[in-house]
Design a protein around this motif. Sequence first.
Motif, PDB file in Angstrom:
ATOM      1  N   TYR A   1      80.593  39.124  11.842  1.00  0.00           N
ATOM      2  CA  TYR A   1      81.794  39.895  12.202  1.00  0.00           C
ATOM      3  C   TYR A   1      82.648  40.049  10.937  1.00  0.00           C
ATOM      4  CZ  TYR A   1      85.318  41.427  15.646  1.00  0.00           C
ATOM      5  OH  TYR A   1      86.206  42.158  16.406  1.00  0.00           O
ATOM      6  N   CYS A   2      82.212  40.940  10.034  1.00  0.00           N
ATOM      7  CA  CYS A   2      82.830  41.069   8.703  1.00  0.00           C
ATOM      8  C   CYS A   2      83.443  42.439   8.457  1.00  0.00           C
ATOM      9  CB  CYS A   2      81.795  40.756   7.623  1.00  0.00           C
ATOM     10  SG  CYS A   2      81.168  39.082   7.721  1.00  0.00           S
ATOM     11  N   TRP A   3      83.656  43.208   9.508  1.00  0.00           N
ATOM     12  CA  TRP A   3      84.305  44.514   9.403  1.00  0.00           C
ATOM     13  C   TRP A   3      85.211  44.691  10.617  1.00  0.00           C
ATOM     14  CZ3 TRP A   3      79.278  43.440   8.293  1.00  0.00           C
ATOM     15  CH2 TRP A   3      78.832  43.728   6.992  1.00  0.00           C
ATOM     16  N   PRO A   4      86.300  45.417  10.482  1.00  0.00           N
ATOM     17  CA  PRO A   4      87.114  45.728  11.667  1.00  0.00           C
ATOM     18  C   PRO A   4      86.273  46.442  12.724  1.00  0.00           C
ATOM     19  CG  PRO A   4      88.277  46.323   9.641  1.00  0.00           C
ATOM     20  CD  PRO A   4      86.863  45.989   9.245  1.00  0.00           C
ATOM     21  N   TRP A   5      86.757  46.417  13.950  1.00  0.00           N
ATOM     22  CA  TRP A   5      85.981  46.962  15.085  1.00  0.00           C
ATOM     23  C   TRP A   5      86.873  47.952  15.829  1.00  0.00           C
ATOM     24  CZ3 TRP A   5      81.775  43.469  17.309  1.00  0.00           C
ATOM     25  CH2 TRP A   5      80.974  44.170  18.221  1.00  0.00           C
ATOM     26  N   THR A   6      86.539  49.232  15.716  1.00  0.00           N
ATOM     27  CA  THR A   6      87.360  50.290  16.308  1.00  0.00           C
ATOM     28  C   THR A   6      86.882  50.603  17.721  1.00  0.00           C
ATOM     29  OG1 THR A   6      87.616  51.256  14.100  1.00  0.00           O
ATOM     30  CG2 THR A   6      88.220  52.639  15.991  1.00  0.00           C
ATOM     31  N   LYS A   7      87.815  50.703  18.654  1.00  0.00           N
ATOM     32  CA  LYS A   7      87.451  51.120  20.012  1.00  0.00           C
ATOM     33  C   LYS A   7      87.033  52.583  20.000  1.00  0.00           C
ATOM     34  CE  LYS A   7      90.305  47.873  22.642  1.00  0.00           C
ATOM     35  NZ  LYS A   7      89.153  47.264  23.357  1.00  0.00           N
ATOM     36  N   PRO A   8      86.229  53.031  20.976  1.00  0.00           N
ATOM     37  CA  PRO A   8      85.798  54.431  21.030  1.00  0.00           C
ATOM     38  C   PRO A   8      86.989  55.387  20.957  1.00  0.00           C
ATOM     39  CG  PRO A   8      84.574  53.124  22.612  1.00  0.00           C
ATOM     40  CD  PRO A   8      85.635  52.219  22.051  1.00  0.00           C
ATOM     41  N   LEU A   9      86.825  56.461  20.195  1.00  0.00           N
ATOM     42  CA  LEU A   9      87.921  57.377  19.892  1.00  0.00           C
ATOM     43  C   LEU A   9      87.834  58.655  20.715  1.00  0.00           C
ATOM     44  CD1 LEU A   9      87.726  57.014  15.998  1.00  0.00           C
ATOM     45  CD2 LEU A   9      89.423  55.947  17.508  1.00  0.00           C
ATOM     46  N   GLY A  10      88.994  59.077  21.245  1.00  0.00           N
ATOM     47  CA  GLY A  10      89.099  60.365  21.922  1.00  0.00           C
ATOM     48  C   GLY A  10      88.409  60.400  23.277  1.00  0.00           C
ATOM     49  N   GLU A  11      88.514  61.575  23.915  1.00  0.00           N
ATOM     50  CA  GLU A  11      87.903  61.738  25.228  1.00  0.00           C
ATOM     51  C   GLU A  11      86.382  61.668  25.158  1.00  0.00           C
ATOM     52  OE1 GLU A  11      89.247  65.283  27.077  1.00  0.00           O
ATOM     53  OE2 GLU A  11      91.349  64.643  27.224  1.00  0.00           O
ATOM     54  N   GLU A  12      85.840  62.087  24.003  1.00  0.00           N
ATOM     55  CA  GLU A  12      84.378  62.050  23.862  1.00  0.00           C
ATOM     56  C   GLU A  12      83.870  60.635  23.588  1.00  0.00           C
ATOM     57  OE1 GLU A  12      85.991  62.803  19.677  1.00  0.00           O
ATOM     58  OE2 GLU A  12      86.529  63.195  21.784  1.00  0.00           O
ATOM     59  N   LYS A  13      84.801  59.686  23.331  1.00  0.00           N
ATOM     60  CA  LYS A  13      84.457  58.283  23.078  1.00  0.00           C
ATOM     61  C   LYS A  13      83.526  58.166  21.883  1.00  0.00           C
ATOM     62  CE  LYS A  13      84.516  55.468  26.569  1.00  0.00           C
ATOM     63  NZ  LYS A  13      84.192  54.712  27.797  1.00  0.00           N
ATOM     64  N   ARG A  14      83.994  58.679  20.762  1.00  0.00           N
ATOM     65  CA  ARG A  14      83.210  58.639  19.525  1.00  0.00           C
ATOM     66  C   ARG A  14      83.269  57.246  18.911  1.00  0.00           C
ATOM     67  NH1 ARG A  14      84.711  59.048  14.304  1.00  0.00           N
ATOM     68  NH2 ARG A  14      86.843  59.664  14.867  1.00  0.00           N
ATOM     69  N   LEU A  15      82.134  56.796  18.403  1.00  0.00           N
ATOM     70  CA  LEU A  15      82.068  55.491  17.750  1.00  0.00           C
ATOM     71  C   LEU A  15      82.296  55.658  16.252  1.00  0.00           C
ATOM     72  CD1 LEU A  15      79.045  53.721  19.512  1.00  0.00           C
ATOM     73  CD2 LEU A  15      81.459  53.736  20.151  1.00  0.00           C
ATOM     74  N   GLU A  16      83.270  54.948  15.728  1.00  0.00           N
ATOM     75  CA  GLU A  16      83.542  54.974  14.307  1.00  0.00           C
ATOM     76  C   GLU A  16      82.536  54.084  13.569  1.00  0.00           C
ATOM     77  OE1 GLU A  16      85.151  55.711  10.619  1.00  0.00           O
ATOM     78  OE2 GLU A  16      85.523  56.752  12.522  1.00  0.00           O
ATOM     79  N   ALA A  17      82.062  54.538  12.427  1.00  0.00           N
ATOM     80  CA  ALA A  17      81.106  53.763  11.628  1.00  0.00           C
ATOM     81  C   ALA A  17      81.858  52.683  10.859  1.00  0.00           C
ATOM     82  CB  ALA A  17      80.334  54.681  10.692  1.00  0.00           C
ATOM     83  N   ASP A  18      82.168  51.577  11.539  1.00  0.00           N
ATOM     84  CA  ASP A  18      82.980  50.515  10.947  1.00  0.00           C
ATOM     85  C   ASP A  18      82.212  49.669   9.939  1.00  0.00           C
ATOM     86  OD1 ASP A  18      85.478  50.885  12.308  1.00  0.00           O
ATOM     87  OD2 ASP A  18      84.545  50.124  14.129  1.00  0.00           O
ATOM     88  N   VAL A  19      80.926  49.461  10.186  1.00  0.00           N
ATOM     89  CA  VAL A  19      80.133  48.604   9.304  1.00  0.00           C
ATOM     90  C   VAL A  19      79.737  49.433   8.087  1.00  0.00           C
ATOM     91  CG1 VAL A  19      78.090  47.143   9.109  1.00  0.00           C
ATOM     92  CG2 VAL A  19      79.292  47.321  11.301  1.00  0.00           C
ATOM     93  N   ARG A  20      80.407  49.181   6.968  1.00  0.00           N
ATOM     94  CA  ARG A  20      80.256  50.030   5.790  1.00  0.00           C
ATOM     95  C   ARG A  20      79.816  49.181   4.594  1.00  0.00           C
ATOM     96  NH1 ARG A  20      83.158  54.654   7.411  1.00  0.00           N
ATOM     97  NH2 ARG A  20      83.456  55.500   5.297  1.00  0.00           N
ATOM     98  N   ILE A  21      78.621  49.496   4.096  1.00  0.00           N
ATOM     99  CA  ILE A  21      78.064  48.800   2.932  1.00  0.00           C
ATOM    100  C   ILE A  21      77.664  49.875   1.936  1.00  0.00           C
ATOM    101  CG2 ILE A  21      76.337  47.153   2.110  1.00  0.00           C
ATOM    102  CD1 ILE A  21      76.002  46.272   5.063  1.00  0.00           C
ATOM    103  N   GLY A  22      78.508  50.122   0.942  1.00  0.00           N
ATOM    104  CA  GLY A  22      78.259  51.221   0.016  1.00  0.00           C
ATOM    105  C   GLY A  22      78.251  52.544   0.760  1.00  0.00           C
ATOM    106  N   ASP A  23      77.179  53.302   0.583  1.00  0.00           N
ATOM    107  CA  ASP A  23      77.057  54.594   1.265  1.00  0.00           C
ATOM    108  C   ASP A  23      76.433  54.466   2.648  1.00  0.00           C
ATOM    109  OD1 ASP A  23      78.117  55.890  -0.947  1.00  0.00           O
ATOM    110  OD2 ASP A  23      76.153  56.150  -1.891  1.00  0.00           O
ATOM    111  N   TRP A  24      76.102  53.252   3.053  1.00  0.00           N
ATOM    112  CA  TRP A  24      75.445  53.024   4.354  1.00  0.00           C
ATOM    113  C   TRP A  24      76.514  52.676   5.382  1.00  0.00           C
ATOM    114  CZ3 TRP A  24      74.626  48.893   7.802  1.00  0.00           C
ATOM    115  CH2 TRP A  24      73.536  49.023   8.674  1.00  0.00           C
ATOM    116  N   HIS A  25      76.664  53.508   6.408  1.00  0.00           N
ATOM    117  CA  HIS A  25      77.704  53.315   7.425  1.00  0.00           C
ATOM    118  C   HIS A  25      77.078  53.356   8.812  1.00  0.00           C
ATOM    119  CE1 HIS A  25      80.463  55.556   4.349  1.00  0.00           C
ATOM    120  NE2 HIS A  25      80.155  54.340   3.950  1.00  0.00           N
ATOM    121  N   ARG A  26      77.389  52.352   9.630  1.00  0.00           N
ATOM    122  CA  ARG A  26      76.899  52.332  11.006  1.00  0.00           C
ATOM    123  C   ARG A  26      77.992  51.786  11.921  1.00  0.00           C
ATOM    124  NH1 ARG A  26      73.977  54.913   8.650  1.00  0.00           N
ATOM    125  NH2 ARG A  26      71.697  54.909   8.495  1.00  0.00           N
ATOM    126  N   PRO A  27      78.003  52.195  13.199  1.00  0.00           N
ATOM    127  CA  PRO A  27      79.014  51.665  14.125  1.00  0.00           C
ATOM    128  C   PRO A  27      78.600  50.324  14.712  1.00  0.00           C
ATOM    129  CG  PRO A  27      77.680  53.315  15.230  1.00  0.00           C
ATOM    130  CD  PRO A  27      77.193  53.277  13.808  1.00  0.00           C
TER     131      PRO A  27
END
Length: 656
Positions: free
Chosen positions: A448-474
């Motif tokens: 658990y080494c990155w902030p954790w964003t709740k789903p965004l907007g009505e579409e419930k989009r997942l933010e790519a919180d886990v960011r390692i260089g250019d590699w981003h995943r939610p």
Amino acid sequence: MSLANDLVAAGRGNVEMIVECAATLSESDRPDGPRLIDVVLVGHHPHRRQLSVQLVELKRWSMVTRVEQATADLVHVPGMGRKKHPALQLREYYEAFTGTGGPLSGLDFECGGFAYLHNATDESVRPLIDIDMPTGSYARVYTNDGRGKLLTDLRENFAEEGGASAAEVLMRSMGLRNTPLLDAMIWSRGEDTVFTLRGRQKEVADQILDTASKVLPDPLNPALVPDERRVVFLVTGGAGTGKSAIGLQIKAELEARGQTVKYASGSRAFNGALQEHVGYGDREFRETFTYFSSFVTPPDPPLDVLICDEAHRIRDRSTNRFWKPEQQGTQPQVDELLDASRLTVFFLDEGQSVRPNEVGTVGLIEDAARRRNAQLVCYGLREQFRCGGSDAYIRWVRAVLGVTDDAPGRWTPDGLMHVEVADTPDELERIIRSEALAGASARMVGGYCWPWTKPLGEEKRLEADVRIGDWHRPWNADSDSFCENDAPPSKIWSVHKNGLDQIGCVYTAQGLEWDWCGVIMGEDMMRRDGQWVFRRGKEHEEPETGIKRVATPGSFDPKVKAGSVDDGEFARLVRHAYHVLMTRASRATVLYSTDEETRTYLKELVGEVQIHGLRPTWENLPREARVPHLPRPRRGKSRRRNRNTPGSEGSDLRLF
């Protein structure tokens, strides 16, 4: 290594080697510990084509001065003193493997054994190979002088083609390859057709069931004077020792007897997977699974049995910020659990507590039982079933993380678990994704080494919180419903096919397993100057989006990194979290650290990975091992029955 080189030299490099294993699970209960044979060679016989097994004792002895004739079971080794005769060791192993209850019982096999003293000559160990040496198919002795004979005998005992399928048969018979928990539950839908408990597991389950029959009322023949005795069972054991298998088994059997039973857990992910994946469409089945916090108001009448899995996650109080004041718990949560039933079963592993408010310990339950004047019965489980049944891997993980005081050594492949270290997160994802797409179960998890964003907007989009260089995943969705692009809610992330696109954490992985698990270590735990260093992270908020990002790398678990948690406790919780994450795989763990120095350290411990033919990829697995994971069942109630009723033994699929 010498034996492996000899197999290659004999043209039998595809023969499988199982390293340091016991013949049966009951070995764990021996007073002096299990008898571990150095190597089991497994393949096919070149002429009769059945399973071919050779049991091997490897000795580094360079000289043996004499054998004690009075007992014929001790040999004298200079510098080491008296040692047990290797042929007699092999006789014990042979009897354990081939006797009634042994893993070869009932199979079509050829079995023998030999001792290999590759540092010795025939003359230097003459007492071992003289005319009065023990005889038998398991009593051969080879030295460096006899290497040519060894190569010939290897060819005589093993076919040239690979032995992977034979090894899979043997490991299943030894209990080292097990049906994943959720697959087994789907297969049976709660019936007793899957769970074959072994060794200590069966002993524990039988004792609980026997006690229940004595102290609980018979639903069909209620006693004139009810039995008021209360009993508490406390079953301890590490990850993968089969605690959940016992709990689910006794649940099914007690329900078949007509008893009222509930299965409680402190893990939302574990319960959610059982309710939503296994019990889909079966409301009655789903409602038998609940949470520790569900008993603020005790049931009236009390349950007959309450099974509490992962009891290390018991909280001090049952509270929830969404509850009204009168709904909050006012007494210790463990007391609420004891008040809920006549017979309470706790399954506990103190090494898996991962939050400061998790207070479940042996002492807590012992004190609570004493306050209730309940009879307390304690059991300990030792046999290892997760991680391919590899005790060596579990010990290695604990040593590497510093959970134990053992010095971490280099990982030695044992034929049960595979370990490798990825250079980049892209490489880790490529490995995990390719295995999942090929047919294996696989997930990526991270500290658990990155902030954790709740789903965004009505579409419930997942933010790519886990960011390692250019590699981003939610992260997996912090949601009770599906999100954009059909991302599953957290409670079924572990079992839904689209869960492969998100990163799980300790809270959504605990209690579950996959064939392959990719573990991302963040900068909450890093290697510096020969020891582990632990850090708490800090975040900053992007002014345009309001999304939080990493300002200072470290832990972002709000409960764990809190200032109220002292440094020692913080380090303990982080270690435990990675211990959970690194023991979720049944075949292979892929490690990656975002910190270069830590990654280098892990690579030194794991060593060079021999890729060709040795990785347990879906492609490399024998047909017998390619067991596809089951989809969620269709709607409709399951039919449950007692194992003693006719027709209840229709399946030989086994779990633990």
